[in-house]
Design a protein around this motif. Structure first.
Motif, mmCIF file in Angstrom:
data_model
loop_
_atom_site.group_PDB
_atom_site.id
_atom_site.type_symbol
_atom_site.label_atom_id
_atom_site.label_comp_id
_atom_site.label_asym_id
_atom_site.label_seq_id
_atom_site.Cartn_x
_atom_site.Cartn_y
_atom_site.Cartn_z
ATOM 1 N N PRO A 103 -11.309 -10.287 15.515
ATOM 2 C CA PRO A 103 -10.559 -10.609 14.385
ATOM 3 C C PRO A 103 -9.806 -11.880 14.643
ATOM 4 N N THR A 114 -2.050 -12.353 8.771
ATOM 5 C CA THR A 114 -2.568 -11.652 8.777
ATOM 6 C C THR A 114 -3.645 -11.137 9.919
ATOM 7 N N THR A 115 -4.016 -10.239 10.555
ATOM 8 C CA THR A 115 -5.702 -10.425 11.098
ATOM 9 C C THR A 115 -5.666 -9.726 10.444
ATOM 10 N N VAL A 116 -7.454 -10.490 10.582
ATOM 11 C CA VAL A 116 -8.735 -10.000 9.547
ATOM 12 C C VAL A 116 -10.627 -9.801 10.967
ATOM 13 N N ASP A 117 -10.445 -9.235 10.617
ATOM 14 C CA ASP A 117 -12.087 -8.832 10.842
ATOM 15 C C ASP A 117 -12.861 -7.976 10.003
ATOM 16 N N ARG A 165 -10.666 -6.051 -1.564
ATOM 17 C CA ARG A 165 -11.117 -6.619 -0.607
ATOM 18 C C ARG A 165 -13.079 -6.453 -0.431
ATOM 19 N N ARG A 193 -13.836 -4.970 7.907
ATOM 20 C CA ARG A 193 -13.191 -3.362 8.429
ATOM 21 C C ARG A 193 -11.847 -3.376 8.258
ATOM 22 N N ASP A 194 -10.921 -4.753 8.613
ATOM 23 C CA ASP A 194 -9.604 -4.329 9.082
ATOM 24 C C ASP A 194 -8.430 -4.847 8.527
ATOM 25 N N VAL A 195 -7.638 -5.416 7.835
ATOM 26 C CA VAL A 195 -6.310 -5.993 8.131
ATOM 27 C C VAL A 195 -4.903 -5.632 8.139
ATOM 28 N N ARG A 196 -4.764 -6.350 9.497
ATOM 29 C CA ARG A 196 -3.833 -6.032 10.467
ATOM 30 C C ARG A 196 -2.454 -6.450 9.898
ATOM 31 N N GLN A 202 5.287 -4.620 8.294
ATOM 32 C CA GLN A 202 4.747 -3.755 7.710
ATOM 33 C C GLN A 202 6.221 -2.547 6.992
#
Length: 282
Positions: A103, A114-117, A165, A193-196, A202
């Protein structure tokens, strides 16, 4: 005749991989090779366990003889023969490999943290390039993937990251594939995979979405009221044309009320009669 620079570069890269037989290993090198072969012959059959190696179907072996790559290409699959004292080899796996991008905390173009992996699928196409051109091809590919992900997403807004994406993953794939070509690596696929998002972001996005839904609901309700008023207007015009229809509608309303087992009956009075009474009272 001028020779293109690209041709010279390719020719130079090939010349760097000259094998030991064609290269000048010197008198000392030939002496060492002869002694190694002589010792191998004397110690036969015990030396066979050190000379014969097995390369699997999905592997290739890059053999170095006195520091030079033999025959300029990888060996395998199957059995291969090496000299114990002068040769060493490195096995390279040609299967598709994958690794997860840790991440990454990214500051987007619109100043949102934001946190992306993600995940990257790749394979080694050229065993010699992966050994001769880079120290550790797997670590280098992982580090490059992390850096590329941060650089690409840093130029995007949060809305574009959430909505585009696949396009962003395709751009990262193209950059990685071009950069790792000299390493003998082929990048097969890149996926985000994921965007946090932060909790506050949020909540703000949820409140915004809720407000948009409420606004749409009010618009739909207003449109329904407008359509209902038009229908009532048309119905009133039909009832005005036929007094008998008004009476039938009145009887139908009474029937509906009576069907509910209700003891209360409402008798509507015509508005014209009430207006006449008001005039007489004045």
């Amino acid at each position: 005749m001028d020779v293109p620079m690209e041709t010279i570069t390719k020719r130079g890269s090939r010349e760097e991989l000259v094998d030991a037989g064609k290269g000048d290993i010197g008198v000392c090198g030939w002496v060492i090779l002869v002694l190694s072969a002589f010792l191998t012959a004397i110690l036969f059959p015990f030396s066979i366990w050190f000379c014969v190696k097995v390369v699997k179907e999905y592997e290739r072996a890059v053999v170095f003889r006195l520091g030079r790559i033999i025959s300029g290409k990888a060996t395998g699959p199957g059995l291969m023969f090496i000299l114990p004292c002068t040769d060493n080899f490195i096995k390279v796996d040609l299967r598709v490999l994958s690794f997860a991008i840790p991440p990454q905390e990214i500051l987007t173009k619109d100043s949102v943290t934001t946190t992306v992996d993600g995940v990257v699928y790749y394979k080694v196409e050229s065993a010699i390039k992966s050994v001769a051109n880079v120290y550790n091809v797997h670590v280098a590919t992982q580090q490059l993937a992390q850096t590329t992900l941060r650089n690409i997403l840093g130029t995007q807004t949060l809305s574009s990251i959430l909505s585009n994406r696949e396009e962003i993953a395709h751009n990262i794939h193209s950059i990685l594939d071009n950069a790792t070509h000299e390493w003998g690596v082929k990048v097969e696929r890149v996926e985000m995979r994921d965007v946090r998002l932060p909790v506050q972001m949020q909540r703000a996005m949820a409140a915004e979405a809720e407000a948009v839904r409420e606004a749409r609901a009010k618009v739909v309700a207003a449109e329904g009221e407008m359509n209902a008023s038009r229908a009532l207007k048309e119905a009133s015009m039909v009832l005005m044309e036929s007094p008998a229809a008004m009476q039938l509608r009145y009887l139908q309303t009474l029937n509906t009320i009576a069907a509910e087992h209700n003891s209360t009956i409402v008798f509507p009075l015509p508005i014209d009669m009430l207006q006449g009474l008001f005039h007489k009272m004045k």
